[in-house]
Design an enzyme around this catalytic site. Sequence first.
Site, short mmCIF file in Angstrom:
data_model
loop_
_atom_site.label_atom_id
_atom_site.label_comp_id
_atom_site.label_asym_id
_atom_site.label_seq_id
_atom_site.Cartn_x
_atom_site.Cartn_y
_atom_site.Cartn_z
N CYS A 150 30.40 17.51 -9.11
CA CYS A 150 30.89 17.69 -7.73
C CYS A 150 32.27 17.06 -7.60
O CYS A 150 32.49 15.94 -8.05
CB CYS A 150 29.91 17.05 -6.74
SG CYS A 150 30.43 17.26 -5.03
N CYS A 210 31.82 10.55 -3.41
CA CYS A 210 30.86 9.72 -2.68
C CYS A 210 30.37 8.57 -3.58
O CYS A 210 29.80 8.83 -4.66
CB CYS A 210 29.68 10.57 -2.22
SG CYS A 210 30.22 12.08 -1.40
N CYS A 237 26.80 8.53 -5.23
CA CYS A 237 26.17 9.75 -5.75
C CYS A 237 26.30 9.93 -7.26
O CYS A 237 27.40 9.85 -7.83
CB CYS A 237 26.76 10.97 -5.05
SG CYS A 237 25.89 12.49 -5.50
N CYS A 258 13.54 22.32 0.66
CA CYS A 258 14.96 21.97 0.84
C CYS A 258 15.71 22.15 -0.47
O CYS A 258 15.26 21.65 -1.51
CB CYS A 258 15.09 20.52 1.28
SG CYS A 258 14.07 20.09 2.70
N CYS A 304 15.46 24.79 4.21
CA CYS A 304 16.56 23.88 4.51
C CYS A 304 17.52 23.93 3.32
O CYS A 304 17.06 23.99 2.18
CB CYS A 304 16.03 22.46 4.69
SG CYS A 304 17.35 21.25 4.99
N CYS A 311 19.63 18.73 10.30
CA CYS A 311 19.02 17.59 9.63
C CYS A 311 20.18 16.67 9.28
O CYS A 311 21.04 17.04 8.47
CB CYS A 311 18.30 18.07 8.37
SG CYS A 311 17.68 16.73 7.34
N ARG A 357 12.84 10.93 8.91
CA ARG A 357 12.31 11.04 7.54
C ARG A 357 12.62 9.80 6.71
O ARG A 357 13.78 9.41 6.57
CB ARG A 357 12.88 12.26 6.82
CG ARG A 357 12.31 12.37 5.39
CD ARG A 357 12.75 13.63 4.67
NE ARG A 357 12.40 14.79 5.46
CZ ARG A 357 13.16 15.88 5.58
NH1 ARG A 357 14.30 15.93 4.95
NH2 ARG A 357 12.77 16.88 6.32
#
Length: 358
Positions: free
Chosen positions: A68, A72, A75, A112, A143, A203, A275
């Site tokens: 990616c 972040c 991550c 998801c 999702c 979400c 959640r």
Amino acid sequence: MSSSLPCAPVSPEDTAPIRHDWSLEEARGCLEQPFNDLLFAAQSAHRAHFDPNRIQVSTLLSIKTGACPEDCGYCAQSAKHDTGLERERLLPVDEVLQAARAAREQGATRFCMGAAWRNPTDNNLEQVIEMVRGVKALGLETCVTLGMLEQEQAQRLRAAGLDYYNHNLDTSPEFYGQVISTRTYQDRLQTLDYVREAGLKTCSGGILGMGESRRDRAALLCQLANLPAHPESVPINLLVQVEGTPLFGTEALDPFELVRTIATARLMMPASYVRLSAGRASLSDELQALCFAAGANSVFHGDRLLTTDNAEAARDRQLFARLGLQPEVAEFEGRDRPGACHKSIDRQTSARPSAAGE
Ligand code: SAM
Ligand code: DTB
Ligand code: SF4
């Protein structure tokens, strides 16, 4: 002692009103109150909007892993961090549907799908739309989390029948720049606007244990609760520390802060699902039980999250049985299947036209 006052029925809005005008001081005040008072208030709010013994169960699948371009700091999938993760191409649709069928057999009601993209290309989106159609046809809610969207992309996903879009704010606006430099908080808010305006359910939540302060946790909850509509689902992740990421080695969070944050999310967004998300594998059964008592009513179920281990499915089944927690049952075509029970949905469909955020 009997009261001479007439005993009027109390609506959830009276005991746990839906508000969008939370100040940072109020949110901090909630977070910081004595633990027992906080839990009592959160439990009362939970019971006003939900059956407290029901839990919503989602399963997560990484449909495109690694490489990616974003940075972040938490991550495993950022190309900027050396985490030893193998880059994978977008999974074929039949492989995704096979995983969705297995998730359904394990009792999931929502499937998801996550992709390690800054944003999807239109071609990527076409392939994801095929997956969404296939998963929906299995009777599961859908999702996806694909990074930033254009307005038209959100509309295309909605037209394809997608139910939820996951897009986390992660932390406070003030702390955000210390964790991510390749996009802004405003970018995240813009995608959330497109998602909501397209008619998708939102979400959105955050990550705790990244070295943020209590003020940052309060500010994150204010951002979420003061959106024009509360996210229908609020994932609270505990940082899963991955070797090779900048946040690896961050001092562990006091576990009671996780419970406090869940309870405050329940108070500030009382009709939303909260959640207990990433990080559950490292929590004791007792701490998870405290999180459920504080108002968490949704989990990811299944042995894997995206790239890291989740709490094992067999352990979850035992824990739910020990606590008397019943997994929610899927709904089809807007009708509850026998045994399905969700106070909030019942109320929203009968009395309130839209979901959590009115
Ligand atoms: N690339 C998309 C995006 O960032 O929006 C979707 C996938 S991304 C992995 C989804 C969310 O997972 C992130 O927003 C973050 O909140 C959460 N997450 C990622 N890595 C995590 C970790 N190590 N621990 C806890 N949560 C994590
Ligand atoms: C969310 O809030 N948590 C999930 C989901 N949304 C996509 C992701 C958790 C990822 C945990 C780290 C990993 O497995 O790579
Ligand atoms: Fe990419 Fe999402 Fe990971 Fe950030 S959280 S590096 S955007 S996959």
